[in-house]
Scaffold this active site. Structure first.
Site, short mmCIF file in Angstrom:
data_model
loop_
_atom_site.label_atom_id
_atom_site.label_comp_id
_atom_site.label_asym_id
_atom_site.label_seq_id
_atom_site.Cartn_x
_atom_site.Cartn_y
_atom_site.Cartn_z
N ASN A 159 4.52 -130.99 -21.71
CA ASN A 159 4.74 -129.96 -22.73
C ASN A 159 5.65 -128.81 -22.27
O ASN A 159 6.31 -128.17 -23.09
CB ASN A 159 3.40 -129.41 -23.24
CG ASN A 159 2.51 -128.87 -22.15
OD1 ASN A 159 2.62 -129.24 -21.00
ND2 ASN A 159 1.59 -127.99 -22.53
N ARG A 167 6.40 -123.72 -11.39
CA ARG A 167 5.17 -122.97 -11.08
C ARG A 167 4.46 -123.55 -9.86
O ARG A 167 3.65 -122.86 -9.22
CB ARG A 167 4.25 -122.98 -12.30
CG ARG A 167 3.32 -121.80 -12.38
CD ARG A 167 2.79 -121.60 -13.77
NE ARG A 167 1.84 -122.62 -14.17
CZ ARG A 167 1.26 -122.67 -15.38
NH1 ARG A 167 1.57 -121.77 -16.30
NH2 ARG A 167 0.40 -123.61 -15.69
N LYS A 182 5.32 -135.63 -9.41
CA LYS A 182 5.26 -136.74 -10.36
C LYS A 182 5.30 -136.16 -11.77
O LYS A 182 4.31 -135.66 -12.28
CB LYS A 182 3.99 -137.58 -10.20
CG LYS A 182 4.06 -138.90 -10.98
CD LYS A 182 2.77 -139.27 -11.66
CE LYS A 182 2.39 -138.44 -12.84
NZ LYS A 182 3.24 -138.65 -14.04
N GLU A 258 -5.20 -127.06 -13.26
CA GLU A 258 -5.05 -126.29 -14.50
C GLU A 258 -5.27 -127.28 -15.63
O GLU A 258 -4.42 -128.11 -15.93
CB GLU A 258 -3.66 -125.65 -14.56
CG GLU A 258 -3.57 -124.54 -15.59
CD GLU A 258 -3.03 -125.04 -16.91
OE1 GLU A 258 -3.85 -125.24 -17.83
OE2 GLU A 258 -1.81 -125.22 -17.02
N CYS A 292 -1.74 -125.70 -23.53
CA CYS A 292 -3.15 -125.54 -23.17
C CYS A 292 -3.66 -124.16 -23.52
O CYS A 292 -4.87 -123.95 -23.68
CB CYS A 292 -3.36 -125.84 -21.70
SG CYS A 292 -2.31 -124.88 -20.61
N GLU A 389 -8.97 -129.78 -27.70
CA GLU A 389 -7.60 -129.30 -27.90
C GLU A 389 -6.91 -130.08 -29.01
O GLU A 389 -6.96 -131.30 -29.05
CB GLU A 389 -6.80 -129.46 -26.62
CG GLU A 389 -7.12 -128.45 -25.55
CD GLU A 389 -6.19 -128.59 -24.36
OE1 GLU A 389 -5.49 -127.61 -24.03
OE2 GLU A 389 -6.17 -129.66 -23.74
#
Length: 484
Positions: A159, A167, A182, A258, A292, A389
């Site tokens: 996404n 990050r 990956k 995360e 997320c 979600e």
């Protein structure tokens, strides 16, 4: 689309190992498609476990020299990569839009955000601090130093194809760790282009590898079973995160996870209505809802709920849907057919249970993977759309009467990543911020991500943080040396 074709032809399509684009040992490839049309963009190498271990070999070989490289030098390479990504912002933005689907303005925003992790950690590389102290008993000195954990594996989602990589890459390289990435099989191209940028910036061979693959479980298992790997960082679903945590136990790997979210967006009746609607649009519809941190449950105090619902539905109904590279589009496609079916299934279940559709609620009959921007209300609590979600452009609104009720409903989930609330009452700001069981809380803000701030959740939303001065700690071991 001549520019798009020229760009695609310039992107490496092999595995990126030792600063080279190489074919998979099997010779196999897989296709990367445009979610707006379903058309083939290109094919990339399909790595397997043997390829992954070969990449780990190069990381192990390069690791000691990279760990010993002066922090200033590591920082300057990160800074050079930041400058090059920024200079090539249009290329990165178009590439993300082509392979992921988000509209170009949002892709440009991700380039700015993703590049900032490279700049931030270029500065953090020279701020890795230890400490010294006299032992309380007076019998010596306590020396505490920080050292890189060693080779790391980063598993990134589709996404945010650039930012989810930078990050992790930023702090790893700043700390002195080689890293294998990956990327998601839907969006490998952005990470391959970034790897090329790092090579051009002077990153030594073996310090960064990129492993596109359709065999994610095979590749991650092979790497995580190897005692030379010392760290794994994953962004993705809670289910996969749980599996990776189990796999990490055998080698006692350092882990950063995360994971999923179920973000509440609370609007109290003293909030400025227009500001709250603006915030809801950002928190819900940014990235097409495929985030997320996206607002998954919009809780509005009943005194203003009708007005808020009407205003938000009008804004969402006006969103033009189309390919992300079309300047007229305000909302692009969903990433793939599987995710489109998931979003449609969640909405259909809610509507069948009695939910009211204020706008949207349908798959769009056109090439690609498009879903109409949607607003639902009066969704029964037992519906899956309130508990998992959505990862799509669907806003779910419900009402509440009291502050205690809003907080209790917001916390009634296994997840704890992000939460948002709108109010003009400063006392309420303090109370609700403290009471919400989330790793990140936005107060009168619909977008909270910042490279200078720690990003991470609690409960089933993960372990550890990324970004901020805290982020580099995930890639450092603490060593105590007792001196006389």
């Amino acid at each position: 689309m001549t520019r798009a074709r020229t760009l695609l032809d310039s992107v490496p399509t092999g595995l990126w190992i030792s600063n080279q684009s190489v074919a998979a040992r099997s010779g196999q490839t897989f296709e990367v498609a445009d979610p707006a049309t379903g058309d083939l963009l290109t094919s990339v190498a399909d790595g397997d476990a043997d390829d992954a271990l070969a990449a780990l070999d190069t990381a192990v070989e390069a690791g000691p020299e990279w760990a010993a490289t002066a922090p200033r030098t590591r920082g300057e390479i990160l800074r050079a990569a930041f400058e090059e990504v920024t200079a090539r912002a249009d290329d990165f933005a178009l590439l993300m839009t082509l392979e992921m689907g988000k509209i170009l303005p949002e892709s440009r925003g991700e380039v700015t955000y993703g590049a900032e992790f490279l700049r931030w950690f270029s500065e953090e590389a020279v701020r890795i601090h230890g400490r010294t102290a006299t032992a309380p008993a007076g019998n010596g000195q306590i020396l505490v130093v920080k050292q890189p954990v060693g080779p790391a594996l980063a598993i990134t989602p589709w996404n945010f194809p650039l930012a989810m990589g930078t990050r992790k890459i930023g702090p790893a390289l700043a700390a002195g760790c080689p890293i294998l990435v990956k990327p998601a099989e839907d969006t490998p191209l952005t990470m391959l282009l970034l790897a090329q940028v790092f090579a051009d910036a002077g990153l030594p061979p073996g310090v960064l590898s990129v492993l596109p693959t359709t065999r994610a479980a095979e590749v991650s298992e092979a790497l995580m079973s190897d005692p030379r790997l010392r760290k794994v960082s994953f962004t993705g679903s809670t289910g996969v995160g749980r599996q990776l945590i189990r796999q990490s136990a055998d080698q006692i790997l350092r882990t950063s996870m995360e994971l999923g979210g179920n973000a509440p967006f609370i609007v109290f009746d003293d909030a400025d209505l227009d500001t709250a609607v603006d915030g809801a649009m950002a928190a819900k519809m940014r990235n097409g809802g495929e985030a997320c941190t996206a607002a998954n449950r919009i809780l509005v105090q009943n005194g203003i709920r009708p007005a808020f619902t009407e205003a938000l539905a009008a804004r969402i109904a006006d969103m033009a849907v189309g390919p992300g590279y079309d300047d007229a589009s305000a909302l692009g496609p969903i990433i793939n057919a599987k995710q489109l079916d998931s979003v449609a299934g969640l909405v259909d279940e809610a509507v069948a249970a009695g939910a009211i559709v204020h706008t949207g609620g349908t798959t769009l009959d056109r090439p690609g993977h498009f879903y109409a921007p949607t607003v639902l209300s009066d969704v029964p609590e037992q519906c899956a759309i309130t508990r998992q979600e959505i990862f799509g452009p669907v806003a779910v609104i419900s009402g509440f009467d009291t502050e205690d009720e809003a907080v209790a409903r917001a916390n009634a989930t296994e997840y704890g990543l992000a939460a948002y609330f709108y109010t003009r009452d400063l006392d309420r700001v303090a109370r609700v911020s403290a009471a919400l069981e989330y790793g990140m809380v936005g107060v009168n803000r619909g977008v909270i991500s910042d490279a200078a701030a720690p990003f991470g959740g609690i409960k089933a939303s993960g372990l550890g943080v990324e970004g901020g001065s805290e982020g580099i700690e995930e890639y450092l071991n603490t060593k105590y040396i007792a001196l006389t």
